[in-house]
Design an enzyme around this catalytic site. Sequence first.
Site, PDB file in Angstrom:
ATOM      1  N   ARG A 539       0.807  -1.175   0.208  1.00 61.97           N
ATOM      2  CA  ARG A 539       0.060  -0.126  -0.150  1.00 61.97           C
ATOM      3  C   ARG A 539       0.980   1.247   0.014  1.00 61.97           C
ATOM      4  O   ARG A 539       0.400   2.380  -0.343  1.00 61.97           O
ATOM      5  CB  ARG A 539      -0.877   0.023   0.974  1.00 61.97           C
ATOM      6  CG  ARG A 539      -0.380   0.387   2.590  1.00 61.97           C
ATOM      7  CD  ARG A 539      -1.229   0.592   3.766  1.00 61.97           C
ATOM      8  NE  ARG A 539      -2.282   1.391   3.462  1.00 61.97           N
ATOM      9  CZ  ARG A 539      -3.496   1.710   3.899  1.00 61.97           C
ATOM     10  NH1 ARG A 539      -3.837   0.687   4.949  1.00 61.97           N
ATOM     11  NH2 ARG A 539      -4.398   2.609   3.713  1.00 61.97           N
ATOM     12  N   ASP A 555      -8.644   3.211   3.853  1.00 63.74           N
ATOM     13  CA  ASP A 555      -8.982   2.080   3.980  1.00 63.74           C
ATOM     14  C   ASP A 555     -10.337   1.615   3.370  1.00 63.74           C
ATOM     15  O   ASP A 555     -11.110   2.622   3.409  1.00 63.74           O
ATOM     16  CB  ASP A 555      -8.911   1.510   5.411  1.00 63.74           C
ATOM     17  CG  ASP A 555      -7.816   0.869   5.942  1.00 63.74           C
ATOM     18  OD1 ASP A 555      -6.726   0.964   5.174  1.00 63.74           O
ATOM     19  OD2 ASP A 555      -7.558   0.496   7.285  1.00 63.74           O
ATOM     20  N   GLU A 556     -10.615   0.390   3.133  1.00 60.98           N
ATOM     21  CA  GLU A 556     -12.187   0.373   2.549  1.00 60.98           C
ATOM     22  C   GLU A 556     -13.215   0.740   3.496  1.00 60.98           C
ATOM     23  O   GLU A 556     -14.113   1.092   2.758  1.00 60.98           O
ATOM     24  CB  GLU A 556     -11.869  -1.130   2.207  1.00 60.98           C
ATOM     25  CG  GLU A 556     -13.210  -1.740   1.277  1.00 60.98           C
ATOM     26  CD  GLU A 556     -13.171  -3.145   1.028  1.00 60.98           C
ATOM     27  OE1 GLU A 556     -12.138  -3.842   1.550  1.00 60.98           O
ATOM     28  OE2 GLU A 556     -14.217  -3.434   0.474  1.00 60.98           O
ATOM     29  N   ASP A 644       1.095   0.920   9.062  1.00 61.92           N
ATOM     30  CA  ASP A 644       0.718   2.407   9.339  1.00 61.92           C
ATOM     31  C   ASP A 644       1.649   2.842  10.354  1.00 61.92           C
ATOM     32  O   ASP A 644       2.047   4.118  10.484  1.00 61.92           O
ATOM     33  CB  ASP A 644      -0.763   2.666   9.834  1.00 61.92           C
ATOM     34  CG  ASP A 644      -1.054   1.613  10.662  1.00 61.92           C
ATOM     35  OD1 ASP A 644      -0.486   0.750  11.288  1.00 61.92           O
ATOM     36  OD2 ASP A 644      -2.465   1.537  11.156  1.00 61.92           O
TER      37      ASP A 644
END
Lengths: 675, 718
Positions: A539, A555-556, A644
């Site tokens: 990502r 994010d989705e 992250d």
Amino acid sequence: MQTRKKYIFLTFLASWLLLFFFGGDQLRRFAFFSRRKVEARRNWPHWTDRSLLKSFADPEELLSDGDPSLPSPRERQAARLSVYKNSRCRMETCFDFSRCEKHGFKVFTYPRERDQPLSESYSKILTSIERSRYYTPNPEEACLFILSIDTLDRDHLSGQYVRNVDEKIRSFPLWNGGRNHLIFNLYSGTWPNYTEDLGFDIGQAILAKASFYTESFRPGFDISIPLFSKDHPQRGGEKGWLYQDSIPPKKKYLLVFKGKRYLTGIGSGTRNALHHIHNGKDIISLTTCKHGKDWEKHKDTRCDKDNVDYEKFDYQELLHNSTFCIVPRGRRLGSFRFLEALQAACIPVLLSNGWELPFAEAIDWGKAAVVGNERLLLQIPSAVRCIHPERVLAFQQQTQFLWDAYFSSVDKIVHTTLEIIKDRLLPHRSRSRFLWNTLPGGLLALPDFSTHPGDFPFYYLQHGSSPSEKFTAFIRAVSPGGAPSQPLLRLIQAVSRSQYCAQIVVLWSCEKPPPPSEKWPQSTVPVTIIQGREKLSDRFFPYAAIQTDAVLSLDEHTSLSTSEVDFAFVVWRSFPERIVGFPTRSHFWDPEQRRWGYTSKWTNELSIVLTAAAFYHRYYHNLFTEYLPAGLRELVDGLAACEDILMNVLVAAVTKLPPIKVTQRKQHKETVSQQ
Amino acid sequence: MCASAKYNTRGPALIPRMKTKHRIYYITLFSIVLLGLIATGMFQFWPHSIESSSDWTVEKRSVHDVPVVKLPADSPIPERGDLSCRMHTCFDVYRCGFNPKNKIKVYIYSLKKYVDEYGTSVSNTISREYNELLTAISDSEFYTDDVNRACLFVPSVDVLNQNALRIKETAQALAQLSRWDRGTNHLLFNMLPGGPPDYNTALDVPRDRALLAGGGFSTWTYRQGYDVSIPVYSPLSGEVDLPERGPGPRRYFILSSQMALHPEYRSELEALQAENGESVLILDKCTNLSDGVPAVRKRCHKNQVFDYPQVLQESTFCVVLRGARLGQAVLSDVLQAGCVPVIIADSYILPFSEVLDWKRASVVIPEEKMPEMYSILQSVPQRQIEEMQRQARWFWEAYFRSMKAIALATLQIINDRIYPYAAISYEEWNDPPAVKWSSVSNPLFLPLIPPQSQGFTAIVLTYDRVESLFRVITEVSKVPSLSKLLVVWNNQNKNPPEDSLWPKIRVPLKVVRTAENKLSNRFFPYDEIETEAVLAIDDDIIMLTSDELQFGYEVWREFPDRLVGYPGRLHLWDHEMNKWKYESEWTNEVSMVLTGAAFYHKYFNYLYTYKMPGDIKNWVDAHMNCEDIAMNFLVANVTGKSVIKVTPRKKFKCPECTAIDGLSLDQTHMVERSECINKFASVFGTMPLKVVEHRADPVLYKDDFPEKLKSFPNIGSL
């Protein structure tokens, strides 16, 4: 009577006038205006026929320089190759660029031999290289070779001196006259001359050496490195000591030195004179004669008093409390003092004539140090007193930047050396001096990404540009359904309505292929689907599809309103080097377990902004993928988590700044219950 | 004598008694005397221009009238240049001395004509360019006519072009200069070194320790840190006026304009053209030009004729290939045209490379990589090309365009080596004026978060509102991080209250009495301020809570180079009036915080007091208004960053008022404040203020969370 009077009067007047008109010049010069005469400079004459002078070369000569009968460029190059060897090596004559073309800049270290003891420093250097992103275990791929023989200490009186190096290297099949080899050295020569001689023939190898003397330095080929102690940390490194910007500098002393005084021999000239500038008030310059075993034999009349004064001050105390620190040459040109002063934000005043300063090919030392002249020692106090307080403040900050960017660990010193060599391979893809000398420094400005300062998040203000006015929304989708999920569709809708959104990129990280384009919602901005692997670190891959400076990472399941997106983007444009986002976390030190802890509880502080909904500069994708050690990315992929946090750590390490949270909302995930 | 005395004293009285004939006679005489006096007086005391002073000292002469010096065949020859020379070994710094101006003194030998034993001249006496160069030095600040005070000596022997001189005899001429002393501290300028067949890359004239400013050094002959690499001057620079062309794409991508390329190079270039078509243009000498057209100003491709150097402006990149020599005059033409030079000359030391960052203005390609030139150049981003075009033109304007520019840059480089602590910075050498103007270099550039323990110093400016002042002091003293309170007593007519009357607070309280009631007193960098952080607060800001102030300090620690404050204001462009307007209404945006309650770095006090541009400081003191706006301008201008408004509070002075504070609503007040903004914007020459739409609140502000667990529970809402 009348006539006589008239006559006298006339004569007088005439002579007076004559005097002024013809003798005025002389009068001015000699009689009344002698001061003016001194001021009138005898300038270069304005020749009457200056416009008729011939040009230094006629235009034909200038433009048709070059004679077809001359040897062809290729012949000339071949001639150069045979002439400019060894002490006259340059990259174009002694370095085989073709080795670096196929596999890029790869570095090979010779396998370590068991019976070959390595000094602590040298094994740190080798470790740094082996852990770097340029390392290759395969000599076939390598562009640069590093010996496993410890060449750091070439003082043959030293315990760590390795004998018969010549024989050993000649037995290496890869040696090839030293071509494409890099040799590290900290100490060369010995008492009494301390020559630059290494005790073996380095041939065409690049020499990275401390205390380099300009005369033996092969410009553009060798590299001057700083002298560092065996306790210098492998990585990380201590912070600088400057924690506040004061003006005028709030230090007790202006200029300090505390060190040995050589009574005889090389380097003693400078050290013996240092006591002259000591004034006991703001300039402290202390020397001791206690040096070596037989110092008392050479001792002079000052020694006893000096030795007593010497003990009155503590070196660390001086270092902490002085604005300038004298860094004189020792027996060799460089000394430990240089790095010590740099770390202490004590502006180095260099007294080391002929020293090729560390990494001078990249670093502009004029911004962080005062390059003095041994012969003008007595001018130093007045010279440093004349430096304006703002300049002092700038110097201090620059020492801290340089220390932290290039010197605070062996890793940084070695990587800087490698990057300088790498920059030479592709001059058009190398860092300008601006990139090397501006925060966050050359190691963090990857020329493979761009050589243009406006493309990086760090230089907008200095460069006079501003970040792009649009952003790319980058959504990682993991929908198992094979079709875009409802939250994803809603997110795309919300984001695409933002006036600043330029494009939406969906990273499809599922096993199943992405749904066909008709399944995706119609939106005003282009939506691009990238088929990704299931690796989490993907990502943060620098996809070519991302065209804007700003990336909105999502994010989705993230839920955001359009105005939240707009607001966050506007805030990001004020802080383009930071992560600006919504959901936050914090870390803390757990004193019981003696380790760091992570919390998602509501706290008064925050240190992490999750990349489930955050803006940051696209350059961080490049740093994440290329700059971070591969091990960390593998760890993230293995855990399938924490990418992250790693990104936050990276950005904080680069900028030394915390992230920014926008809006009050804490929850940014669409949960099942909400649906 | 007596007569004159007599007439002088009695002159006016006598005149009526004299005969008319005599009277006219005397009047004429007197006026002549008077005129003579005036004329001489004018000459004496008129400010002398440089020209007129030199007119006195040097009579008008021709270069052909200069003294002739005969060099005996056996006169000494200097040693060849010493390759190991460096500033610390071959240069005598003691001649330069320490002076507060940090300028070296340069002496020029007077011009002589040198002839050998047989009377044949050694070289051209002096070329036009060398004369221009020496004139430039002579007119510069570096020049001295006192040989004893000089640090650097420039011989008037012209060695710009080695082919125009006789090597041995020129060397002899140098050796007999009065202060030659093995060439120590002597500077020679040479642009065309070497000669057939070897074409050495440095001047072949033996010169011992002399410094060489040479055009066309290779890395083997250039003594780094000693010699200076200079450009080869192109006389076209003076002849042709090429107006600067805006950056952007041009008709050709790559252009080669050199005439005498080696056939091997030319065939490689032609291969490149064959491969890439029209975007590559390879020019050559014109063969079929009609007579009278200067061949140097024309170039041809097949039968097409192009004007040179104008054609250079048609291309993005221009190839500068080495010829017999490394330094090429075409480089200067290319830069002038704002074309990005592609330098293909292995081992060439680029002009002034000691200070100029050529990576910003050129692409250097190794000779070996010539076939890949096209793809290499394609990989340069468009934005960067545009900057390189600008940079190239700037280099030409600043360092190439005239012999003067070349001479002064060379002397400055040597000067910087001798006075390194006063050296010109990288930015000054390299940034074109447009960049210098638009970029900012933050004086507090290092990202540091100052330790919380240091705390801040509160400075309250007061005149006579003692009661309100005491309230503010009491409130502020509750802030945990306050480390000192400074009251600036701006009233000269009244003494501050006695010590016993002041509120008792836990931190030191100091009262500074000022000599004059000036607003700038609040921004003076008092020695009493020992912390980096300063809280400027008015004596009537009574509503800020301790939590708000403490939070403001925490925010400042994260942004120590900004103004962090409470009352936010905005500047707006008034389209009707065509000027700036001050806005205190509630808006979505903020561009200023008032220093009635704001944290900032002490450094800005120093800047405000000593470095405020123009007359702003005095203007503010005279108008007794807008010191806060001036501070906002100053900080924004030097850092390029916006302010940070903390917490939502809008009211600061009286809790009972419904609207924002009364004073700000006053119409004349608004007009005055708008005037201030316009005044400051004109002094700064730009509008430095940055508009933002965000403010800082505590992390848990307004969250549904137990108040006692919040660090800053007491944050006002309005």
